[in-house]
Design a protein around this motif. Sequence first.
Motif, PDB file in Angstrom:
ATOM      1  N   ILE A 188       0.866  -1.169   0.000  1.00 53.67           N
ATOM      2  CA  ILE A 188       0.000   0.000   0.000  1.00 53.67           C
ATOM      3  C   ILE A 188       0.906   1.224   0.000  1.00 53.67           C
ATOM      4  O   ILE A 188       2.106   1.105   0.293  1.00 53.67           O
ATOM      5  N   GLU A 189       0.355   2.359  -0.324  1.00 54.44           N
ATOM      6  CA  GLU A 189       1.138   3.588  -0.308  1.00 54.44           C
ATOM      7  C   GLU A 189       1.507   3.944   1.121  1.00 54.44           C
ATOM      8  O   GLU A 189       0.716   3.759   2.046  1.00 54.44           O
ATOM      9  N   ALA A 190       2.721   4.454   1.300  1.00 53.36           N
ATOM     10  CA  ALA A 190       3.193   4.863   2.623  1.00 53.36           C
ATOM     11  C   ALA A 190       3.589   6.333   2.578  1.00 53.36           C
ATOM     12  O   ALA A 190       4.375   6.733   1.726  1.00 53.36           O
ATOM     13  N   THR A 191       3.050   7.107   3.486  1.00 50.36           N
ATOM     14  CA  THR A 191       3.433   8.517   3.563  1.00 50.36           C
ATOM     15  C   THR A 191       4.677   8.705   4.428  1.00 50.36           C
ATOM     16  O   THR A 191       5.419   9.653   4.246  1.00 50.36           O
ATOM     17  N   ASP A 192       4.906   7.783   5.351  1.00 50.83           N
ATOM     18  CA  ASP A 192       6.087   7.815   6.216  1.00 50.83           C
ATOM     19  C   ASP A 192       7.016   6.686   5.783  1.00 50.83           C
ATOM     20  O   ASP A 192       6.673   5.506   5.935  1.00 50.83           O
ATOM     21  N   PRO A 193       8.196   7.003   5.259  1.00 57.07           N
ATOM     22  CA  PRO A 193       9.083   5.955   4.748  1.00 57.07           C
ATOM     23  C   PRO A 193       9.654   5.019   5.818  1.00 57.07           C
ATOM     24  O   PRO A 193      10.225   3.988   5.489  1.00 57.07           O
ATOM     25  N   LEU A 194       9.478   5.362   7.079  1.00 56.22           N
ATOM     26  CA  LEU A 194      10.023   4.527   8.154  1.00 56.22           C
ATOM     27  C   LEU A 194       8.949   3.774   8.931  1.00 56.22           C
ATOM     28  O   LEU A 194       9.255   2.970   9.810  1.00 56.22           O
ATOM     29  N   ALA A 195       7.690   4.007   8.609  1.00 53.97           N
ATOM     30  CA  ALA A 195       6.580   3.451   9.391  1.00 53.97           C
ATOM     31  C   ALA A 195       6.571   1.918   9.405  1.00 53.97           C
ATOM     32  O   ALA A 195       6.363   1.312  10.462  1.00 53.97           O
ATOM     33  N   ALA A 196       6.775   1.281   8.275  1.00 59.34           N
ATOM     34  CA  ALA A 196       6.717  -0.181   8.218  1.00 59.34           C
ATOM     35  C   ALA A 196       7.832  -0.810   9.059  1.00 59.34           C
ATOM     36  O   ALA A 196       7.597  -1.763   9.799  1.00 59.34           O
ATOM     37  N   ALA A 197       9.033  -0.268   8.944  1.00 58.14           N
ATOM     38  CA  ALA A 197      10.151  -0.797   9.728  1.00 58.14           C
ATOM     39  C   ALA A 197       9.898  -0.585  11.221  1.00 58.14           C
ATOM     40  O   ALA A 197      10.168  -1.471  12.033  1.00 58.14           O
ATOM     41  N   HIS A 198       9.361   0.570  11.566  1.00 63.08           N
ATOM     42  CA  HIS A 198       9.073   0.848  12.972  1.00 63.08           C
ATOM     43  C   HIS A 198       7.975  -0.073  13.484  1.00 63.08           C
ATOM     44  O   HIS A 198       8.040  -0.553  14.628  1.00 63.08           O
TER      45      HIS A 198
END
Length: 154
Positions: free
Chosen positions: A115-125
């Motif tokens: 899905i589109e992510a607005t925060d490039p670090l959100a998935a890793a976090h």
Amino acid sequence: MDHEDVWRFTVEMYGRDGVAPLFLTLQERCGLDVNMMLFMFYLGQKGRAPHSISALEMAVKDWRDKVIIPLRQTRRYLKNQPRETAQALRQKVKSDELQAERIEQHILCDAVETIEATDPLAAAHAYLSPNRFDLTQAECDDAFDQLCRLMGLR
């Protein structure tokens, strides 16, 4: 998803000063899947996030448990064996382990729905969280901040 692009990103990030020791500490301490974490960072840098981290974990679980972890255990066992032949075997197992890690990334690439992510670090976090690992939120946040800094993502 481009397997080679993911691999290049992984090799580049893992090779940065201080990154490998921190990842290995997390792997030993709480069972963090280094490939999964790097994949989360990769997706974020592409403006994407996985639809389900849990689905990705399930996609690689058997491969990780039945191939990667046994190879890692064998390599570690051989490390302290004094025979030259054992050390030659250790180098072969190390190479096989690296190939198995690369195959895990192929599995991740093939299994991911993004899905589109607005925060490039959100998935890793989201991956590095107390919900998945035996760490406190503060420990997760500290490790995450260190990784981001070491990899030049912050």
